[in-house]
Write a protein that holds these residues in place. Sequence first.
Motif, PDB file in Angstrom:
ATOM      1  N   ALA A  89       4.372  -7.958 -18.744  1.00 25.30           N
ATOM      2  CA  ALA A  89       4.266  -6.512 -18.534  1.00 25.30           C
ATOM      3  C   ALA A  89       3.080  -6.182 -17.630  1.00 25.30           C
ATOM      4  N   ALA A  90       1.976  -6.903 -17.778  1.00 21.60           N
ATOM      5  CA  ALA A  90       0.829  -6.704 -16.886  1.00 21.60           C
ATOM      6  C   ALA A  90       1.212  -7.072 -15.447  1.00 21.60           C
ATOM      7  N   GLN A  91       1.988  -8.144 -15.291  1.00 21.61           N
ATOM      8  CA  GLN A  91       2.499  -8.493 -13.961  1.00 21.61           C
ATOM      9  C   GLN A  91       3.364  -7.352 -13.421  1.00 21.61           C
ATOM     10  N   GLY A  92       4.192  -6.804 -14.289  1.00 23.14           N
ATOM     11  CA  GLY A  92       5.023  -5.667 -13.906  1.00 23.14           C
ATOM     12  C   GLY A  92       4.187  -4.474 -13.488  1.00 23.14           C
ATOM     13  N   GLY A  93       3.058  -4.258 -14.176  1.00 17.85           N
ATOM     14  CA  GLY A  93       2.155  -3.177 -13.797  1.00 17.85           C
ATOM     15  C   GLY A  93       1.574  -3.386 -12.414  1.00 17.85           C
ATOM     16  N   ALA A  94       1.214  -4.635 -12.106  1.00 15.28           N
ATOM     17  CA  ALA A  94       0.697  -4.951 -10.770  1.00 15.28           C
ATOM     18  C   ALA A  94       1.790  -4.737  -9.716  1.00 15.28           C
ATOM     19  N   PHE A  95       2.985  -5.244  -9.998  1.00 15.01           N
ATOM     20  CA  PHE A  95       4.124  -5.077  -9.084  1.00 15.01           C
ATOM     21  C   PHE A  95       4.410  -3.585  -8.859  1.00 15.01           C
ATOM     22  N   ALA A  96       4.471  -2.820  -9.939  1.00 16.38           N
ATOM     23  CA  ALA A  96       4.782  -1.393  -9.838  1.00 16.38           C
ATOM     24  C   ALA A  96       3.698  -0.635  -9.077  1.00 16.38           C
ATOM     25  N   THR A  97       2.443  -1.056  -9.224  1.00 17.87           N
ATOM     26  CA  THR A  97       1.353  -0.406  -8.494  1.00 17.87           C
ATOM     27  C   THR A  97       1.482  -0.655  -6.998  1.00 17.87           C
ATOM     28  N   VAL A  98       1.879  -1.861  -6.632  1.00 18.36           N
ATOM     29  CA  VAL A  98       2.113  -2.154  -5.210  1.00 18.36           C
ATOM     30  C   VAL A  98       3.246  -1.276  -4.683  1.00 18.36           C
ATOM     31  N   VAL A  99       4.353  -1.215  -5.420  1.00 17.56           N
ATOM     32  CA  VAL A  99       5.504  -0.403  -4.993  1.00 17.56           C
ATOM     33  C   VAL A  99       5.097   1.063  -4.857  1.00 17.56           C
ATOM     34  N   MET A 100       4.368   1.563  -5.841  1.00 19.41           N
ATOM     35  CA  MET A 100       3.914   2.953  -5.819  1.00 19.41           C
ATOM     36  C   MET A 100       3.010   3.224  -4.622  1.00 19.41           C
ATOM     37  N   VAL A 140       2.804   1.542  -1.770  1.00 16.15           N
ATOM     38  CA  VAL A 140       3.586   1.452  -0.521  1.00 16.15           C
ATOM     39  C   VAL A 140       4.400   2.724  -0.326  1.00 16.15           C
ATOM     40  N   PHE A 141       4.884   3.308  -1.411  1.00 15.69           N
ATOM     41  CA  PHE A 141       5.626   4.579  -1.324  1.00 15.69           C
ATOM     42  C   PHE A 141       4.701   5.733  -0.942  1.00 15.69           C
ATOM     43  N   ARG A 142       3.544   5.799  -1.579  1.00 12.76           N
ATOM     44  CA  ARG A 142       2.649   6.943  -1.476  1.00 12.76           C
ATOM     45  C   ARG A 142       1.812   6.970  -0.199  1.00 12.76           C
ATOM     46  N   SER A 164       5.467   9.584  -6.866  1.00 10.34           N
ATOM     47  CA  SER A 164       4.960   8.212  -6.793  1.00 10.34           C
ATOM     48  C   SER A 164       4.801   7.607  -8.187  1.00 10.34           C
ATOM     49  N   HIS A 165       4.464   8.428  -9.175  1.00 12.95           N
ATOM     50  CA  HIS A 165       4.389   7.902 -10.536  1.00 12.95           C
ATOM     51  C   HIS A 165       5.782   7.643 -11.118  1.00 12.95           C
ATOM     52  N   ALA A 166       6.777   8.422 -10.690  1.00 11.54           N
ATOM     53  CA  ALA A 166       8.160   8.120 -11.081  1.00 11.54           C
ATOM     54  C   ALA A 166       8.579   6.783 -10.474  1.00 11.54           C
ATOM     55  N   VAL A 167       8.209   6.544  -9.219  1.00 11.01           N
ATOM     56  CA  VAL A 167       8.498   5.257  -8.566  1.00 11.01           C
ATOM     57  C   VAL A 167       7.809   4.130  -9.329  1.00 11.01           C
TER      58      VAL A 167
END
Length: 187
Positions: A41-52, A54-56, A158-161
């Motif tokens: 889940a922490a890895q997922g948090g890192a991944f999601a932060t990158v995606v967010m 890049v979107f923002r 961006s937080h939804a992303v």
Amino acid sequence: MSVERGRELWNRTANGRWMNQSDANGDGTGPIHVARSLFRAAQGGAFATVVMTVFRLPILRSLPPSANFWAKYVGNGHPEEYTGMGILLHFLYGISFGALFGLLYPRLNLPESASETEGVVWGTVFGLALSVFGERVMLNRLLDIDLGSDAETVFHASHAVYGIALGTWVGSRIDPTRSYEEYEHSQ
């Protein structure tokens, strides 16, 4: 709620099985499994932060307001002086909240067939809850920042992303006992 029922709920693991005190059986139901789920889940948090990010970033053309937090509460300069620390702090937020989502997600008592779909739904809810908290508490109260309507929209989007990416990541890794091939063939 009784103490016994509370203990049962506390001992639920990410794949819906009851937790053993050890992982001696190798079935992924003990504390080692919980630690691995938290790490995923922490890895997922890192991944999601990158995606967010890049979107923002190309939309707002500005970095996250974490540098403002650092400048106000830790440093003694302007936020522009703390760009690197702001990015690091933002990733630490994302990783930490990803781990929190990883702890909360199994407690939703979803069926064992729960998948990316449930992850996306609950991740989106989680991401939007973080967004409201971020705007009302972090930006408005702690940093005295009031976003304009366009920036506010992008902030929430961006937080939804972030939530969608995090929920998809966690939902796709909820059962660590199945390999990728087993997962693909069961669909």
